[in-house]
Design a protein around this motif. Structure first.
Motif, short mmCIF file in Angstrom:
data_model
loop_
_atom_site.label_atom_id
_atom_site.label_comp_id
_atom_site.label_asym_id
_atom_site.label_seq_id
_atom_site.Cartn_x
_atom_site.Cartn_y
_atom_site.Cartn_z
N UNK A 119 0.93 -1.25 -0.01
CA UNK A 119 -0.05 0.02 0.02
C UNK A 119 0.76 1.03 0.09
N UNK A 120 1.38 1.61 -1.17
CA UNK A 120 2.10 2.66 -1.07
C UNK A 120 2.01 4.36 -0.51
N UNK A 121 0.52 4.43 -1.08
CA UNK A 121 0.01 5.58 -0.65
C UNK A 121 -0.03 5.86 0.93
N UNK A 122 -0.50 4.60 1.37
CA UNK A 122 -0.59 4.24 2.90
C UNK A 122 0.64 4.60 3.49
N UNK A 123 1.67 4.01 3.07
CA UNK A 123 3.08 4.09 3.46
C UNK A 123 3.47 5.57 3.51
N UNK A 124 3.23 6.48 2.45
CA UNK A 124 3.63 7.77 2.33
C UNK A 124 2.85 8.60 3.45
N UNK A 125 1.50 8.13 3.68
CA UNK A 125 0.80 8.81 4.68
C UNK A 125 1.32 8.68 6.11
N UNK A 136 10.87 4.54 -3.03
CA UNK A 136 10.14 5.71 -2.36
C UNK A 136 10.81 5.96 -0.90
N UNK A 137 11.24 4.91 -0.22
CA UNK A 137 11.62 5.23 1.17
C UNK A 137 13.15 5.57 0.91
N UNK A 138 14.03 5.14 0.19
CA UNK A 138 14.98 5.67 -0.11
C UNK A 138 15.21 6.99 -0.53
N UNK A 139 14.47 7.41 -1.48
CA UNK A 139 14.44 8.54 -2.03
C UNK A 139 13.96 9.89 -1.02
N UNK A 140 13.24 9.35 -0.06
CA UNK A 140 13.21 10.35 1.00
C UNK A 140 13.98 10.78 1.70
N UNK A 141 15.33 10.20 1.56
CA UNK A 141 16.56 10.87 1.89
C UNK A 141 16.83 10.46 3.21
N UNK A 142 16.10 9.88 4.02
CA UNK A 142 15.99 9.71 5.49
C UNK A 142 17.39 8.85 5.91
N UNK A 158 11.24 7.02 14.24
CA UNK A 158 12.16 7.08 13.49
C UNK A 158 13.45 5.91 13.63
N UNK A 159 13.57 5.46 14.91
CA UNK A 159 14.56 4.60 15.10
C UNK A 159 14.49 3.37 14.43
N UNK A 160 12.96 2.82 13.90
CA UNK A 160 12.79 1.61 13.31
C UNK A 160 12.56 1.91 11.89
N UNK A 161 12.72 3.00 11.37
CA UNK A 161 12.62 3.08 9.94
C UNK A 161 13.40 1.94 8.83
N UNK A 162 14.79 1.78 9.33
CA UNK A 162 15.50 0.68 8.66
C UNK A 162 14.47 -0.77 8.50
N UNK A 163 13.57 -1.06 9.44
CA UNK A 163 12.93 -2.12 9.55
C UNK A 163 11.97 -2.12 8.20
N UNK A 164 11.45 -1.15 7.99
CA UNK A 164 10.31 -0.92 6.97
C UNK A 164 11.10 -1.11 5.54
N UNK A 165 12.06 -0.52 5.57
CA UNK A 165 12.95 -0.41 4.27
C UNK A 165 13.42 -1.83 4.16
N UNK A 166 13.92 -2.70 4.81
CA UNK A 166 14.40 -4.15 4.94
C UNK A 166 13.08 -4.91 4.64
#
Length: 655
Positions: free
Chosen positions: A72-78, A106-112, A85-93
């Motif tokens: 659900x790309x749009x929901x993820x963006x929302x 899209x997660x990588x392009x967020x720059x975080x 913040x400290x568990x962002x890596x888990x979502x990308x993995x």
């Protein structure tokens, strides 16, 4: 409609209505799910928007993880700005591993992952604490695809994520992670660290130890040749790579594998590397290195484990390495009595001596046996066999006399029996102490009875082929098999003859739970009775016609032997409803068809209860059946058949 149902269905009107009534937007249902979780699960973007606006908590990791898995790309963006913040890596993995690479982009392009974590230790701290989840050995494929497609770009990922990908490549089955490995370690500026240490499922893992644990020799070769590799680096269980490799190598392994083990152990290891290990982890390593390792590997294992665990279990290694003083030092202390090495290790040591008759280890082994026998731990027969160089026959004595032997030990013992027969005192003690009985049952239960040596063994005057079953302690024997409801009912009826047939189901006081309990007890009781049978009756109960035939060819086997319930093998064959075995038993001239069991019932009684007309006919045609015999209740076989209500059986017996 309640708030959780409205969120599941994405009904904006009902969501707003419930919130206006004062319903808690973060309330959990009976399954511990929040309205936002249900809206995400069903992909309702608008519902998620309303719930977030009303104060829904989006920091629960499972919420975004589920959105990633569902794509659900749009929901993820929302949800992204509201997440921890400290568990962002888990979502990308999760996004990369699940194949949702558009979401990963899209997660990588967020720059975080570039701007924040490149200068912040947040992800490192989090990974040190929680690490990554355990993945299957095919997870590397998605990471390989993700990195390979974007290899020409400057992928803005934190190095820890590349290191994780390297671990996945090293763990892939059959060297299939080679391409990903080369992608990550190739070039002047490799993406991953060859010596990285990543926590996965609570255990620290490294590329080298993972490749060794999978016996991925091609990957191991690349890692070993890497200029920056640290061969002493320890991973899972606190083991260095060469121990992981020794866990996986065996007699079928190529010489390349053993050469790798030599290369991996050439560096020293820190004293603290085994701090997290336990003694029980090492038996496979000990077996492999005793059986197949060269002297330097044996010495390295001894040096590595000495001082970390109880010394006694490494005695077979010390003997293999001919370290006489080390053996005597250990055996002179009380720990020799406190912790015996596994019998399997002594068996492997005997295998080594069989294959290496010129080894100096035999003299050391004999000296150790003398000391252990003096302490009363071993039977003196072990020393006799060692002095006779009978390494086949000695193997059984490392196990208790009442323990079913492993099949390979049973087979080897039978091979060494003819040589052992030369020493009559040895064979006499062997039989008197119960080892012969153990060998008999071990051969029967492990299919070694198919070997020609078994029939020679049966003819030996030192064994009794009619001895009752040696109680087996394996979990398989202890577990009762499940019965169907119909079989259960019939079994319970047979247990309690006071309950008329087909009345159980109408008895309100008779519950299915009590039925199952009675069946369980009956089956366990049946197993215990089975364990008291002679070999022939046991073979009959297993419906093993071939084994029955082998046993009956021995003159020492008594076809009329009665167990503790006074039942003969023929009665057991009839109860098993096995026509072929009944026919085979009836061909034995000395068989007696009129031996009563503990309630006075002969074979024909049991045939009447079973109701097999062919078996009844076979019994009667022998002209050896006494139909006038009555059981202890005064009933004949014919009267019993009438009482049960089996008309065809009654007719057969009348005729």
């Amino acid at each position: 409609m309640d708030l959780h149902t409205a969120a599941s269905q994405g009904s904006i009107v009902d969501i707003q209505s419930e919130i206006e009534k004062g319903t808690d937007v973060n309330a959990r249902n009976q399954y511990d799910r929040t309205p936002l979780w249900l809206a995400v699960m069903n992909g309702h973007l608008d519902a998620c928007t309303v719930l977030l606006a009303e104060g829904a908590d989006a920091k629960e990791p499972e919420i975004l993880e589920h959105a990633v898995h569902q794509g659900h790309a749009k929901i993820i963006e929302l949800l992204w700005p509201h997440c921890e913040p400290k568990v962002h890596y888990r979502y990308l993995e999760n996004a990369i591993t699940s194949g949702s690479h558009d979401i990963a982009d899209s997660l990588v392009k967020s720059g975080i992952f570039k701007d924040r974590y490149s200068q912040d230790t947040g992800i490192i701290d989090m990974l040190d604490k929680e690490g990554f989840s355990k993945r299957g050995n095919t997870a590397f494929q998605q990471w390989e695809r993700f990195i390979f497609v974007r290899r020409s770009e400057n992928i803005q990922l934190h190095p820890t994520l590349f290191n994780y990908a390297l671990i996945l490549a090293a763990k892939a089955d059959r060297n299939s992670g080679m391409r990903l490995l080369n992608l990550l370690l190739g070039g002047d500026n490799p993406l991953a660290d060859v010596n990285c240490r990543i926590k996965i499922h609570g255990e620290i893992e490294t590329p080298l130890t993972c490749a060794a644990g999978q016996a991925n020799l091609e990957i191991l070769a690349i890692l070993i040749q890497h200029p920056d590799i640290d061969l002493a680096l320890c991973g899972k269980y606190g083991w260095p790579a060469f121990i992981h490799l020794l866990m996986t190598l065996d007699s079928k392994s190529s010489s390349k594998g053993w050469n790798m083990a030599h290369m991996l152990c050439k560096d020293g290891f820190p004293d603290s590397c085994l701090a997290a290990s336990t003694e029980t982890d090492w038996e496979i390593v000990y077996k492999n290195v005793i059986r197949h390792g060269e002297d330097d590997l044996v010495d390295e294992v001894i040096n590595l484990v000495r001082g970390h665990f109880a010394e006694t279990p490494i005695i077979p290694l010390l003997i293999r390495a001919n370290q006489t003083y080390g053996v005597e030092w250990i055996l002179s202390h009380d720990i020799a009595c406190a912790s015996e090495p596994s019998p399997d290790l002594w068996v492997v040591l005997c295998e080594f001596l069989q294959c290496n008759p010129a080894s100096d280890a035999l003299e050391c082994f004999i000296r150790a046996a003398e000391i252990i026998i003096e302490k009363g731990i071993w039977d003196p027969m072990i020393l006799v066999c060692l002095n006779l160089y009978n390494f086949s026959f000695v193997k059984q004595f490392f196990y208790p006399a009442n323990k079913i032997l492993p099949p390979d030990v049973t087979e080897e013992t039978l091979k060494g029996l003819s040589m052992a027969m030369i020493d009559r005192s040895l064979i006499g003690d062997w039989a008197d102490k119960g080892f012969a009985k153990t060998l008999l049952w071990s051969a029967i239960q492990s299919d070694v009875w198919k070997d020609e040596a078994f029939e020679i063994f049966l003819s030996s005057p030192y064994i009794n082929p009619n001895e009752p079953f040696l109680r087996r302690k394996s979990s398989r024997e202890e577990r009762a098999h499940a019965c169907s409801t119909e079989r259960s009912e019939d079994l319970v009826i047979s247990l309690d003859s006071s309950i008329p047939p087909r009345q159980h189901s109408d008895n309100n006081q008779f519950s299915f739970k009590s039925l199952k309990e009675q069946v369980r007890r009956a089956e366990l009781s049946a197993l215990k009775q089975k364990q008291k049978r002679c070999p022939l009756a046991w073979a009959v109960g297993e419906r093993n016609l071939q084994l029955v035939d082998v046993l009956l060819r021995s003159s020492g086997v008594d076809v009329n032997f009665r167990d503790k319930e006074k039942k003969t093998p023929l009665i057991h064959a009839i109860n098993a409803n096995d026509q072929q075995i009944v026919e085979r038993l009836l061909r034995v001239p000395s068989i007696d068809l009129n031996i009563p069991d503990f309630i006075g019932r002969t074979a024909v009684f049991h045939a009447a209860v079973v109701g097999n007309l062919h078996i009844i006919q076979m019994l009667i045609e022998t002209r050896k059946v006494d139909l006038s015999t009555r059981d202890y209740n005064g009933n004949s076989a014919l009267e019993l058949a009438k009482r049960i209500g089996k008309q065809d059986t009654t007719a057969a017996l009348t005729t």
